[in-house]
Design a protein around this motif. Sequence first.
Motif, PDB file in Angstrom:
ATOM      1  N   GLU A   1       0.817  -2.768   1.642  1.00 25.84           N
ATOM      2  CA  GLU A   1       0.375  -2.413   0.287  1.00 25.84           C
ATOM      3  C   GLU A   1       1.383  -1.487  -0.387  1.00 25.84           C
ATOM      4  N   ASP A   2       1.932  -0.535   0.365  1.00 24.33           N
ATOM      5  CA  ASP A   2       2.959   0.357  -0.190  1.00 24.33           C
ATOM      6  C   ASP A   2       4.196  -0.435  -0.611  1.00 24.33           C
ATOM      7  N   ARG A   3       4.601  -1.390   0.214  1.00 22.77           N
ATOM      8  CA  ARG A   3       5.781  -2.198  -0.111  1.00 22.77           C
ATOM      9  C   ARG A   3       5.512  -3.112  -1.305  1.00 22.77           C
ATOM     10  N   ARG A   4       4.271  -3.578  -1.464  1.00 24.29           N
ATOM     11  CA  ARG A   4       3.917  -4.377  -2.650  1.00 24.29           C
ATOM     12  C   ARG A   4       4.054  -3.531  -3.913  1.00 24.29           C
ATOM     13  N   ARG A   5       3.589  -2.289  -3.829  1.00 19.50           N
ATOM     14  CA  ARG A   5       3.730  -1.393  -4.985  1.00 19.50           C
ATOM     15  C   ARG A   5       5.202  -1.165  -5.312  1.00 19.50           C
ATOM     16  N   ASP A   6       6.034  -0.975  -4.269  1.00 22.75           N
ATOM     17  CA  ASP A   6       7.470  -0.786  -4.493  1.00 22.75           C
ATOM     18  C   ASP A   6       8.092  -2.022  -5.151  1.00 22.75           C
TER      19      ASP A   6
END
Length: 105
Positions: free
Chosen positions: A68-73
């Motif tokens: 999820e963090d990488r999707r936001r990035d």
Amino acid sequence: MDREERVLNRRFGNTAVAAVVAAALLLFVAAPRAHADDRGKCQHAIEKAEARLDKAIHDKGEHSRDAEDRRRDLNAEREHCWNQYHQWWNGKDHRWETEHNWEQR
């Protein structure tokens, strides 16, 4: 004004005109190249963010906090490119997209 001064003035004038024309041509040729180089930086940043997301999914799972963090990035990189060029790089299809539709993918 004698003949020599007129010849020198004419040469100076011709040189000045040639310099102005050359500078204008350089500006018109260099501007699109700079734009393309910047768009290439956007493409590279998105590809890196996509690779980080793929790795997070592979290592931790599709719905992990890391994924999820990488999707936001990734979405932040796409938004950055969209704000600059009104396009974003679609690494899966290897093309520039012209619609703000990455959330649906």
